[in-house]
Design an enzyme around this catalytic site. Structure first.
Site, short mmCIF file in Angstrom:
data_model
loop_
_atom_site.label_atom_id
_atom_site.label_comp_id
_atom_site.label_asym_id
_atom_site.label_seq_id
_atom_site.Cartn_x
_atom_site.Cartn_y
_atom_site.Cartn_z
CG ASN A 8 -1.71 1.24 1.41
OD1 ASN A 8 -1.79 2.06 0.49
ND2 ASN A 8 -2.31 1.41 2.58
CD1 TRP A 9 3.68 0.85 -2.38
CD2 TRP A 9 3.59 1.50 -4.53
NE1 TRP A 9 4.35 -0.09 -3.13
CE2 TRP A 9 4.31 0.28 -4.46
CE3 TRP A 9 3.41 2.10 -5.77
CZ2 TRP A 9 4.84 -0.34 -5.60
CZ3 TRP A 9 3.94 1.48 -6.91
CH2 TRP A 9 4.65 0.27 -6.81
CE LYS A 10 -0.02 3.32 4.61
NZ LYS A 10 -0.02 3.43 6.05
CG HIS A 93 -5.94 1.95 5.03
ND1 HIS A 93 -5.50 2.89 5.93
CD2 HIS A 93 -4.93 1.08 4.86
CE1 HIS A 93 -4.27 2.59 6.28
NE2 HIS A 93 -3.89 1.49 5.65
CD GLU A 95 -2.93 5.52 6.67
OE1 GLU A 95 -2.92 5.58 5.42
OE2 GLU A 95 -1.99 5.05 7.34
CD GLU A 163 -3.65 -2.63 7.28
OE1 GLU A 163 -2.54 -2.86 6.83
OE2 GLU A 163 -4.27 -1.59 7.05
N GLY A 169 1.91 2.27 10.78
CA GLY A 169 2.86 3.37 10.64
C GLY A 169 3.51 3.80 11.94
CB SER A 199 4.56 -1.68 12.37
OG SER A 199 4.11 -0.36 12.61
N GLY A 220 2.60 -1.08 4.35
CA GLY A 220 2.66 0.32 3.94
C GLY A 220 4.10 0.76 3.74
N GLY A 221 4.63 1.44 4.75
CA GLY A 221 5.95 2.07 4.66
C GLY A 221 7.03 1.23 4.01
#
Ligand code: PGA
Length: 236
Positions: A8-10, A93, A95, A163, A169, A199, A220-221
């Site tokens: 997930n490159w957000k 998600h 976010e 999640e 994150g 994470s 993600g990150g």
């Protein structure tokens, strides 16, 4: 069914950077013992789609709107995503939930994705406050139930990602045995693939993949850097 890795490159990459990263995923995914999907921003979908054409990397989107067409300024429909070669769509998600997305909206989005022939990756998970109050199971059950009320779910047409919101994150990954309990809970409600997210990085991914109830990871990150992504894919 093979395990699934989703990056997930957000909103962290420019379109040029997304294309370059997608190109780096192609050789890494070729030898990986998993299905691989990447979720760039909407604006990069078409270019990333071309960059991964003919490879083992599948295209995912980060969100969608539930109506298929109409006067909805700024929204993107599931048929539009399908036309770009998207296979998976992340919905709910945390976010987005933090910006006001409700279980009802998530359920409508998941149904729209499925109706368009794509596979929703439905994110569920409790906040730190809900966890502290001992409400994790109740929250996850309600989030899963909302999706099930939207359309006939089976093992092939939905993926759920557990999640925990406090783990996203933050570097505070959920302990694998704790995550396994939630995965088992979800699978006892509906027998679908369940990914862990929050994470995940090269140092801890193996501890999740070792668990039979973990069908893959939503990252993600660490998925936005080519060297780390290659390490993650090697772990499968
Ligand atoms: P993270 O994000 O890996 O950076 O914690 C996971 C996600 O948002 O899906």
């Amino acid at each position: 069914m093979s395990k699934l890795f989703v990056g997930n490159w957000k909103m962290v990459l420019s379109d040029d950077a997304a294309v370059a990263l997608a190109e780096a995923y192609v050789p890494a995914a070729k030898d990986a013992a998993c299905e691989t999907a990447v979720a760039p921003s909407f604006t990069a979908l078409e270019r990333v789609s071309k960059a991964i054409e003919g490879s083992k990397v599948a295209l995912a989107a980060q969100d969608v709107f539930w109506a298929s067409a109409g006067a909805y300024t700024g929204e993107i429909s599931a048929p539009m995503l399908a036309a770009l070669g998207v296979k998976y769509v992340i919905v709910g998600h945390s976010e987005r939930r933090a910006l006001g997305e409700t279980d009802e909206m998530v359920a409508k989005k998941a149904a729209a994705v499925s109706q368009a022939g794509l596979v929703p990756i439905v994110c569920v998970g409790e906040t730190a406050e809900e966890k502290a109050a001992g409400r994790r199971e109740e929250v996850v059950r309600a989030q899963v139930a909302a999706v099930l009320s939207g359309f006939p779910v089976d093992a092939t047409n939905v993926v759920i990602a557990y999640e925990p919101r406090w783990a996203i994150g933050t570097g505070l990954a959920c302990a694998p045995d704790e995550a396994a309990l939630v995965h088992e809970l979800i699978k006892s409600i509906v027998p679908v693939r369940v990914l862990y997210g929050g994470s995940v990085d090269a140092s801890n991914i193996a501890s999740y993949l070792a668990l039979p109830s973990v069908d893959g990871t939503l990252v993600g990150g660490a998925s936005t850097k080519a060297d780390q992504a290659a390490q993650l894919l090697k772990a499968f």
